[in-house]
Scaffold this active site. Structure first.
Site, PDB file in Angstrom:
ATOM      1  N   LYS A  72      11.904  -6.598  -2.722  1.00 44.61           N
ATOM      2  CA  LYS A  72      11.916  -7.394  -1.434  1.00 44.61           C
ATOM      3  C   LYS A  72      11.095  -8.804  -0.863  1.00 44.61           C
ATOM      4  CE  LYS A  72      13.843  -2.540   0.325  1.00 44.61           C
ATOM      5  NZ  LYS A  72      13.980  -1.695   1.516  1.00 44.61           N
ATOM      6  N   GLY A 133       2.037   2.896   3.978  1.00 44.45           N
ATOM      7  CA  GLY A 133       2.505   2.155   2.688  1.00 44.45           C
ATOM      8  C   GLY A 133       2.340   0.001   3.604  1.00 44.45           C
ATOM      9  N   GLY A 135       4.413  -2.661   1.668  1.00 43.95           N
ATOM     10  CA  GLY A 135       4.916  -3.147   0.432  1.00 43.95           C
ATOM     11  C   GLY A 135       6.306  -3.545   1.567  1.00 43.95           C
TER      12      GLY A 135
END
Length: 278
Positions: A72, A133, A135
């Site tokens: 992404k 997370g 990310g």
């Protein structure tokens, strides 16, 4: 819908790709809407993404790509333009190819996640929230949760420096919001969200100590396969509410279709998706 010479092709970029369920949802919705398009998985290693990107530009049948872990952030860097929150966060999960090969990225993960929660009767507003997370997916979820009005957002990530960097970006965009880094400990949180791939496709791990999850809290996981991850199984056993990963994707399907092959102007970041999943 039969595939023919006019079929618009969308590729689903992932690594690995065996767990993907979005193609089934996307293709079923195209049949319902009588749209001649198909979404197909492309398993592309991170080292090969740049060369794959060139193929996207040069194949006229390609309408674009849906992008998932781990691409992404890298995909956003390859786009010619980013729109909306994708430009603010430099993350994209859908990319449209125009007739001239120009590639434009948008980010619907956060919108889809919050919409999925609300469609299933849970409003994140006012909730003390732990996000696991830092990310690409977690970046989108973080901004959406802040915009949805969570009382506080704490980000836990194995790479602490990456979590701190994300918090810094979020504070720039949301100077009045309460945002911090912290440990993967659910004690005292109303909403716990897994934005990582931990628990995916046979992984027995949980991204947080399940013993810290309180009865009555909400635990959401963006992992779609299995539908019941170790985190969700453990949270349910603790008496928590649970929210499965498929709901985030299902809430984005119509937005993907409209942006890629329909009315791009209609696929705004505030549009409520029409698709519902029981």
């Amino acid at each position: 819908m039969d595939i023919d010479g006019r079929t618009r092709v969308i590729v689903h970029l992932a690594y690995p790709s065996a767990h993907l369920q979005t193609p089934a949802l996307f293709n079923a919705r195209c049949r319902e809407r009588r749209i001649n398009a198909v979404l197909v998985p492309w398993e592309v290693a991170p080292a090969d993404l740049a060369t794959t990107w060139a193929a996207l530009r040069n194949a006229s049948s390609i309408a674009g790509a849906i992008v998932t872990i781990p691409h992404k952030e890298t995909a956003a860097a390859h786009c010619d333009a980013l729109e909306g929150v994708a430009a603010e966060l430099t993350v994209a999960n859908v990319v449209r190819r125009d007739a001239d090969g120009r590639l434009t990225g948008r980010l619907y993960d956060g919108l889809g996640f919050v919409a999925g929660l609300r469609q299933h009767g849970y409003d994140p507003r006012g909730r003390r929230t732990l996000l696991l997370g830092a990310g690409g997916a977690s970046t989108a979820l973080a901004q959406a949760l802040i915009e949805a009005g969570v009382a506080e957002l704490v980000i836990a990530n194995r790479n602490a420096a990456r979590a701190e960097a994300l918090v810094g970006r979020l504070r720039e965009l949301n100077p009045s919001a309460r945002i911090a880094t912290g440990p993967a400990d659910a004690t005292g949180f109303d909403l716990i969200v897994n934005g990582t791939s931990v628990g995916l496709d046979g992984d027995p791990a949980s991204p947080v100590d399940i013993a810290t999850i309180a009865r009555g809290s909400m635990v959401a996981d963006i992992v779609m396969k299995p539908a019941m991850t170790p985190l969700l199984i453990g949270a349910q056993a603790r008496g928590a509410q649970i929210h499965q990963g498929v709901h985030m994707v299902a809430a984005q399907i119509d937005l993907f279709i409209d942006f890629l092959i329909g009315d791009a102007a209609a696929a705004t970041e505030t549009q409520r998706p029409a698709l519902r999943l029981a």
